[in-house]
Design a protein around this motif. Structure first.
Motif: not given
Length: 128
Positions: A103-110
């Motif tokens: 829940s504390t992470d963000s998404i790191h995708t193109r």
């Protein structure tokens, strides 16, 4: 919540030729539940498999033969640095991608990933 996540996958991918969970770690609940409930090839991989049902693979340099039939790649709470590798794998295979982050992470995708709220399950999805 995990039953809702599993239900979503069953509802949308029960007719697929294969599903792969990447970076399984020690949490086998979803993959094992899918294996029991679907007649679809379910593959679970990790760089350090601790269980016999998990296949050794490094997502940073994946063995594409392992995932050849996967129409869905999903990962539960993967480290953020693995997000781009998950996206690359799904792009190479032409598979959908689901990332269920902490829940504390963000998404790191193109590419753009859509936020999905399915009952009590919240995750991100990128369709092929």
């Amino acid at each position: 919540m995990w039953s809702d996540f599993t239900e979503y996958i069953i509802k949308h991918y029960s007719q697929s030729s294969g599903i792969a969970e990447v970076a399984v770690g020690h949490f086998l609940q979803v993959g094992c539940d899918l294996k029991k409930r679907l007649e679809v090839d379910i593959i679970m991989t990790d760089i350090k498999p601790y269980h016999d049902s998990v296949i050794l693979d490094d997502i940073r340099q994946p063995d594409l033969k392992i995932y050849k039939d996967a129409e869905l790649i999903y990962s539960i709470r993967p480290p953020e640095e693995l997000h781009p590798y998950l996206e690359q794998l799904s792009d190479k295979l032409g598979a959908d991608l689901i990332i269920k982050p902490l829940s504390t992470d963000s998404i790191h995708t193109r590419g753009k990933m859509n936020l999905i709220n399915y009952k009590k399950a919240v995750f991100y999805k990128k369709s092929k």
